[in-house]
Design an enzyme around this catalytic site. Structure first.
Site, PDB file in Angstrom:
ATOM      1  N   LYS A 185       0.852  -1.203   0.000  1.00  0.00           N
ATOM      2  CA  LYS A 185       0.000   0.000   0.000  1.00  0.00           C
ATOM      3  C   LYS A 185       0.883   1.246   0.000  1.00  0.00           C
ATOM      4  O   LYS A 185       1.570   1.541   0.975  1.00  0.00           O
ATOM      5  CB  LYS A 185      -0.909   0.050   1.226  1.00  0.00           C
ATOM      6  CG  LYS A 185      -1.966   1.135   1.057  1.00  0.00           C
ATOM      7  CD  LYS A 185      -2.406   1.799   2.334  1.00  0.00           C
ATOM      8  CE  LYS A 185      -1.631   3.015   2.748  1.00  0.00           C
ATOM      9  NZ  LYS A 185      -1.714   4.178   1.856  1.00  0.00           N
ATOM     10  N   GLU A 259      10.585   2.585   9.829  1.00  0.00           N
ATOM     11  CA  GLU A 259      11.554   3.652   9.567  1.00  0.00           C
ATOM     12  C   GLU A 259      10.791   4.961   9.638  1.00  0.00           C
ATOM     13  O   GLU A 259       9.914   5.222   8.812  1.00  0.00           O
ATOM     14  CB  GLU A 259      12.208   3.453   8.194  1.00  0.00           C
ATOM     15  CG  GLU A 259      13.073   2.203   8.111  1.00  0.00           C
ATOM     16  CD  GLU A 259      14.149   2.127   9.184  1.00  0.00           C
ATOM     17  OE1 GLU A 259      14.559   3.176   9.727  1.00  0.00           O
ATOM     18  OE2 GLU A 259      14.564   1.008   9.537  1.00  0.00           O
ATOM     19  N   CYS A 293      13.887  12.206   5.201  1.00  0.00           N
ATOM     20  CA  CYS A 293      13.830  11.865   6.625  1.00  0.00           C
ATOM     21  C   CYS A 293      15.162  12.151   7.307  1.00  0.00           C
ATOM     22  O   CYS A 293      15.219  12.421   8.494  1.00  0.00           O
ATOM     23  CB  CYS A 293      13.437  10.413   6.799  1.00  0.00           C
ATOM     24  SG  CYS A 293      14.495   9.297   5.895  1.00  0.00           S
ATOM     25  N   GLU A 394       9.908  17.412  14.321  1.00  0.00           N
ATOM     26  CA  GLU A 394      10.182  17.206  12.890  1.00  0.00           C
ATOM     27  C   GLU A 394       9.281  18.141  12.073  1.00  0.00           C
ATOM     28  O   GLU A 394       8.078  18.209  12.305  1.00  0.00           O
ATOM     29  CB  GLU A 394       9.890  15.762  12.479  1.00  0.00           C
ATOM     30  CG  GLU A 394      10.246  15.536  11.011  1.00  0.00           C
ATOM     31  CD  GLU A 394       9.965  14.122  10.510  1.00  0.00           C
ATOM     32  OE1 GLU A 394       8.850  13.634  10.714  1.00  0.00           O
ATOM     33  OE2 GLU A 394      10.868  13.539   9.889  1.00  0.00           O
TER      34      GLU A 394
HETATM   35  P1  NAD Z   1       2.679   9.068   6.928  1.00  0.00           P
HETATM   36  O1  NAD Z   1       3.032   8.417   8.205  1.00  0.00           O
HETATM   37  O2  NAD Z   1       1.569  10.051   6.929  1.00  0.00           O
HETATM   38  O3  NAD Z   1       2.256   7.961   5.840  1.00  0.00           O
HETATM   39  C1  NAD Z   1       3.141   6.935   5.412  1.00  0.00           C
HETATM   40  C2  NAD Z   1       2.322   5.765   4.868  1.00  0.00           C
HETATM   41  O4  NAD Z   1       1.626   5.146   5.946  1.00  0.00           O
HETATM   42  C3  NAD Z   1       1.249   6.158   3.865  1.00  0.00           C
HETATM   43  O5  NAD Z   1       1.109   5.127   2.907  1.00  0.00           O
HETATM   44  C4  NAD Z   1      -0.002   6.266   4.731  1.00  0.00           C
HETATM   45  O6  NAD Z   1      -1.191   6.094   3.994  1.00  0.00           O
HETATM   46  C5  NAD Z   1       0.232   5.117   5.706  1.00  0.00           C
HETATM   47  N1  NAD Z   1      -0.361   5.264   7.043  1.00  0.00           N
HETATM   48  C6  NAD Z   1      -0.481   6.401   7.774  1.00  0.00           C
HETATM   49  N2  NAD Z   1      -1.025   6.124   8.964  1.00  0.00           N
HETATM   50  C7  NAD Z   1      -1.243   4.779   9.013  1.00  0.00           C
HETATM   51  C8  NAD Z   1      -1.785   3.897   9.986  1.00  0.00           C
HETATM   52  N3  NAD Z   1      -2.203   4.335  11.165  1.00  0.00           N
HETATM   53  N4  NAD Z   1      -1.860   2.564   9.685  1.00  0.00           N
HETATM   54  C9  NAD Z   1      -1.417   2.104   8.491  1.00  0.00           C
HETATM   55  N5  NAD Z   1      -0.908   2.906   7.522  1.00  0.00           N
HETATM   56  C10 NAD Z   1      -0.803   4.225   7.783  1.00  0.00           C
HETATM   57  O7  NAD Z   1       4.021   9.720   6.344  1.00  0.00           O
HETATM   58  P2  NAD Z   1       4.242  10.580   5.011  1.00  0.00           P
HETATM   59  O8  NAD Z   1       3.664  11.948   5.206  1.00  0.00           O
HETATM   60  O9  NAD Z   1       3.831   9.801   3.828  1.00  0.00           O
HETATM   61  O10 NAD Z   1       5.845  10.673   4.990  1.00  0.00           O
HETATM   62  C11 NAD Z   1       6.553  11.585   5.758  1.00  0.00           C
HETATM   63  C12 NAD Z   1       7.132  10.936   6.998  1.00  0.00           C
HETATM   64  O11 NAD Z   1       7.888   9.790   6.619  1.00  0.00           O
HETATM   65  C13 NAD Z   1       8.102  11.821   7.751  1.00  0.00           C
HETATM   66  O12 NAD Z   1       7.840  11.727   9.126  1.00  0.00           O
HETATM   67  C14 NAD Z   1       9.466  11.234   7.433  1.00  0.00           C
HETATM   68  O13 NAD Z   1      10.455  11.450   8.393  1.00  0.00           O
HETATM   69  C15 NAD Z   1       9.141   9.786   7.293  1.00  0.00           C
HETATM   70  N6  NAD Z   1      10.143   9.093   6.487  1.00  0.00           N
HETATM   71  C16 NAD Z   1      11.017   8.276   7.127  1.00  0.00           C
HETATM   72  C17 NAD Z   1      12.015   7.626   6.404  1.00  0.00           C
HETATM   73  C18 NAD Z   1      12.992   6.702   7.087  1.00  0.00           C
HETATM   74  O14 NAD Z   1      13.583   5.880   6.402  1.00  0.00           O
HETATM   75  N7  NAD Z   1      13.185   6.808   8.388  1.00  0.00           N
HETATM   76  C19 NAD Z   1      12.098   7.802   5.015  1.00  0.00           C
HETATM   77  C20 NAD Z   1      11.174   8.645   4.394  1.00  0.00           C
HETATM   78  C21 NAD Z   1      10.184   9.280   5.145  1.00  0.00           C
END
Ligand code: NAD
Length: 493
Positions: A185, A259, A293, A394
């Site tokens: 997903k 992550e 990130c 963040e």
């Molecule tokens: P997000 O957490 O809003 O969403 C990420 C994914 O998770 C999406 O597909 C979303 O639909 C899904 N999702 C969200 N809540 C969920 C839940 N409760 N249950 C199941 N699925 C869920 O993040 P985003 O806005 O897409 O990305 C930005 C974030 O990602 C930032 O916090 C960034 O630091 C982090 N990030 C981390 C890394 C790493 O490797 N540590 C890399 C890239 C981005």
């Protein structure tokens, strides 16, 4: 999801889920749009707004496909990954353009991401074929003791929008090569790029049910992807809030690999090459419009060199060209969606309210060329209180907080005084300080005289504290561990 502001006059392509080897509509036939963040009148495509029934079908397909796939020869699994890599490589330019249109990053960065994703598939095609257990010396000369590595079963892969191709690739490739089946997903901001990866695997001949693809809102499909009893592992990249939620909901027999967010510091020592330091902050803090990130969000600088460093930082930042990802020389594109824009502007206000000095930028750009996109000028704050929100939370955008300190010890204390621990860097020529830093800093990725961003495909990647679950690392050879379980075999003869 992004808000569509202007109604369409041209036909929008509709894209389907991929379940059990078939491209198909969601059960409820609802859809949503993916929108170009540089131009909110440009609809990239219409995607399935799936619900739990679609997830159920996808998990069942993955379950059925598991036995056969786990017994498929590793060389056959590898050849599918290699074939998918070739498809990505052959279409790299077109895919890069789609990636820019959907996510906003510059087309050169997008092309690098496409090629890196192909390399990741190839890397795991090789590494996965020699990933095995160990044998253990023992006192019984008629017994062999060894470990076997076995796949887990169905793996849920949930990914963000900022690296819409390469993050899925670094999760899906090790999952597949070790014999697991996948339900994937992606973020609703970048479903097209995710679909292109699945399409490449489909064209490469992956058997039905081995990879399944479901788009939709986390609130509609997220829970079942995590809690379904057949799901043996969830590999997730995204925000810490979502990661914590998933980690809590996952069952006792479901592994999680998270992550998550970061608040990455870069320390500038008083012996640092200040031109280098300023360039590292510009690249680490503002490339990808600050949406990495591992992006640099705090600069902790020794007071003796602070003024000169800030002057260089402002100078280099003001030279960055802001614009559309197809324009040559552009270094800062739009933010990925309206939510991101509002969030960045909100944190610029917090910075001002908390008494920091806005040295540069922070404006919402709305003139002609920017008015249909989510553009901001990168922001540099100085005199930042280490306890203020812009120093602790963040932001995930192009905002850098400069904090002044008198000693290395003070710098380390501030660097570590956040809930995250993803990446950190120091700029110094002092070998003793550089080595001390690698020991003192609480971060999963530690750099000296390099940007906080960027990681090798063949080296482990992950964070400490709230930046990762303290379970398994991603990337490199250890990236295969999460997707396998160990059996210890005592063979007497
Ligand atoms: P997000 O957490 O809003 O969403 C990420 C994914 O998770 C999406 O597909 C979303 O639909 C899904 N999702 C969200 N809540 C969920 C839940 N409760 N249950 C199941 N699925 C869920 O993040 P985003 O806005 O897409 O990305 C930005 C974030 O990602 C930032 O916090 C960034 O630091 C982090 N990030 C981390 C890394 C790493 O490797 N540590 C890399 C890239 C981005």
């Amino acid at each position: 999801m992004k808000k569509v502001i202007v109604l369409l006059t041209t036909k929008v392509a509709t894209f389907n889920n991929y379940i059990n080897g078939q491209w198909q509509e969601s059960v409820n036939k609802k859809t949503f749009y993916s929108v170009n963040p540089a131009n909110n009148e440009d609809i990239v495509g219409s995607f399935q707004a799936s619900n739990e029934q679609d997830v159920q079908l996808a998990i069942e397909a993955a379950q059925r496909a598991f036995t056969c796939w786990s017994q498929t020869a590793p060389s056959k699994r590898a050849s599918i990954l290699n074939q998918a890599a070739s498809i990505l490589e052959q279409n790299a330019q077109a895919l890069a353009e789609e990636l820019t249109r959907e996510e906003g990053k510059h087309v050169d960065d997008a092309k690098n991401e496409v090629l890196r994703s192909a390399q990741t598939l190839r890397y795991y095609a090789v590494e996965g074929q020699s990933f095995t257990g160990e044998t253990f010396p023992n006192d019984d000369s008629n017994m062999k003791v060894s470990t076997e590595r076995e796949p887990l079963g169905v793996v849920s892969v949930i990914t963000p929008w900022n690296f819409p191709l390469s993050i899925p690739a670094r999760k899906i490739a090790p999952a597949l090569i070790t014999g697991n089946t996948v339900v994937f997903k992606p973020s609703s901001d970048t479903p097209l790029m995710a679909l292109r990866l699945v399409e490449a695997l489909d064209k490469a001949g992956i058997p039905k049910g081995v990879i399944n693809f479901v788009t939709g809102k986390a609130s509609d499909v997220g829970d079942l992807l995590v809690t379904h009893p057949a799901v043996r592992a969830v590999t997730f990249t995204g925000s810490t809030a979502a990661g914590e939620d998933i980690h809590k909901k996952a069952g006792f027999t479901t592994r999680t690999q998270m992550e998550l967010g970061g608040k990455n510091p870069l320390i500038v020592m008083d012996d640092a090459d200040l031109n280098l330091a300023a360039s590292l902050v510009v690249n680490g803090g503002f490339s990808l419009t600050g949406q990495a990130c591992t992006g640099t969000s705090r600069v902790i600088v020794l007071s003796d060199v602070k003024d000169e460093f800030v002057q260089k930082l402002v100078e280099k930042t003001s030279a960055l060209k802001i614009g559309h990802g197809f324009e040559p020389g552009v270094k800062i594109g739009p933010l990925a969606n309206e939510k991101q824009l509002k969030n960045v502007l909100k944190y610029v206000e917090y910075g001002k309210q908390d008494g920091a000095t806005l040295e540069y930028g922070g404006d919402h750009l709305t003139s002609d060329e920017y008015q249909k996109g989510y553009y901001v000028k990168p922001a540099i704050f100085t005199n930042v209180n280490p306890n203020s929100r812009i120093a602790k939370e963040e932001i995930f955008g192009p905002v850098v907080a400069v904090i002044e300190v008198d000693t290395y010890e003070e710098a380390i204390a501030i660097a570590n005084d956040v809930e995250y621990g993803l990446s950190a860097s120091i700029v110094t020529n002092n070998l003793r300080i550089a080595n001390q830093f690698t020991k003192d800093i609480q971060a999963g990725t530690v750099k000296v005289n390099r940007t906080t961003t960027g990681n090798l495909m063949n080296a482990p990647f992950g964070g400490l504290k709230k930046s990762s679950t303290s379970t398994f690392r991603e990337s490199g050879r250890v990236g295969l561990e999460f997707f396998t379980q160990l059996k210890t075999v005592y063979m007497g003869y």
